[in-house]
Design a protein around this motif. Sequence first.
Motif, PDB file in Angstrom:
ATOM      1  N   ARG A   1      -5.297   0.280   3.644  1.00  0.00           N
ATOM      2  CA  ARG A   1      -4.272  -0.574   3.055  1.00  0.00           C
ATOM      3  C   ARG A   1      -4.910  -1.694   2.243  1.00  0.00           C
ATOM      4  O   ARG A   1      -4.237  -2.353   1.448  1.00  0.00           O
TER       5      ARG A   1
ATOM      6  N   VAL B   1      -7.299   0.533  -2.207  1.00  0.00           N
ATOM      7  CA  VAL B   1      -6.735   1.820  -2.613  1.00  0.00           C
ATOM      8  C   VAL B   1      -7.642   2.407  -3.687  1.00  0.00           C
ATOM      9  O   VAL B   1      -7.781   1.854  -4.782  1.00  0.00           O
TER      10      VAL B   1
ATOM     11  N   SER C   1       0.822  -1.211   0.000  1.00  0.00           N
ATOM     12  CA  SER C   1       0.000   0.000   0.000  1.00  0.00           C
ATOM     13  C   SER C   1       0.855   1.259   0.000  1.00  0.00           C
ATOM     14  O   SER C   1       0.537   2.244  -0.686  1.00  0.00           O
TER      15      SER C   1
END
Length: 359
Positions: free
Chosen positions: A293, A296, A268
């Motif tokens: 995380r 996205v 991430s």
Amino acid sequence: MSNIYNFSPGPSKIPFEVINKAQESVKKFKKTGNSILEISHRSKEFEEILDEINENFEKLISLPKNFKVLLLQGGATFQNALIPFNVDLLKSIGCLVTGSWGYQTSQDYFKSFKNIKVLDIRDKEIQKYIGKENTDFSELDYLHITSNETIEGVQIRNFNNLKHDNLIIDMSSDFCSYKYSFNNLSYVYAGAQKNMGIPGVTICLVNNNFLEQDLVNPSYLDLKKLTNANSIMNTPPTFSIYIVKLITDWMIQMGGIEYFESKSKKQSAYLYNFLDHQSSLIKTNFKGEFRSRSNVVFSFLEDTHNKNFISDAKSIGIIGINGHRSVGGIRVSLYNSIDEQTFLYFMDFFEKFIDSNNL
């Protein structure tokens, strides 16, 4: 096209090792002579599967002895109906809303609970409510949160710092992806089809203190009865449960929660760093410590690029990256099954897309 790179938010990518073992068991499960699809939920073999899942969760997330594992049907949305049946409706409950799924839960709760407080902070600075100086929710008997909002890309990982002792958490999209304490948790639930398997089963972790006494409920809406029956009050989704067993086996072999949390942070951070360096072309949906995380979320400022990005990605085997239909744009889900090769394949495509379009 020989390979598919699945970044879908769910049902998500399943590790090849798990698929291969499942395939073998569909043909013949151990020495039973039967397919895993045929074994009885009352059999010794299925009882062993349930026991192994419990043992695996004890290893993976240090599940305390005062918590029980339930494997139920109905998905996470069903929990919005199940939970009100298992809480005294005169008690007070709060909903901390950071995205679409938390909002849906709050609206369902309004139909059941008489004493409900909703704090909708979707358009506010989350830090003010969940940071080091977070809001005091202690006047409420229970507080519900959605730890990760898949549509908006918002994640609360520091929920142990919330000023409340009885959290109810929908962890459908980030379950078993980072370490946390059970000190202030009453009930955790997660649809398996993100990190933990395939559709059909919801993993529920129940604190013994959450089980109300002497409730008059239909059987399948009574958590105490379900717990006493060890998830087999009726015929459960046996194959989906078996996949949970294989996934947890695989996770332990890979290195446990520590491995997957490290991988999640690395992937991430890499992607967000790339996005932040493209701020003249791309808008990210959220910034700061509450960036997800797991999912996205971003979009190109020029919508044509969003469509081309999704189309070009599909042409080389990258699927599942289109944003939710309610918001559009792009969504890249970095669940536990997204290995380094898959991730780097996507990043290579992303960088080449920017270069080839002179963006």
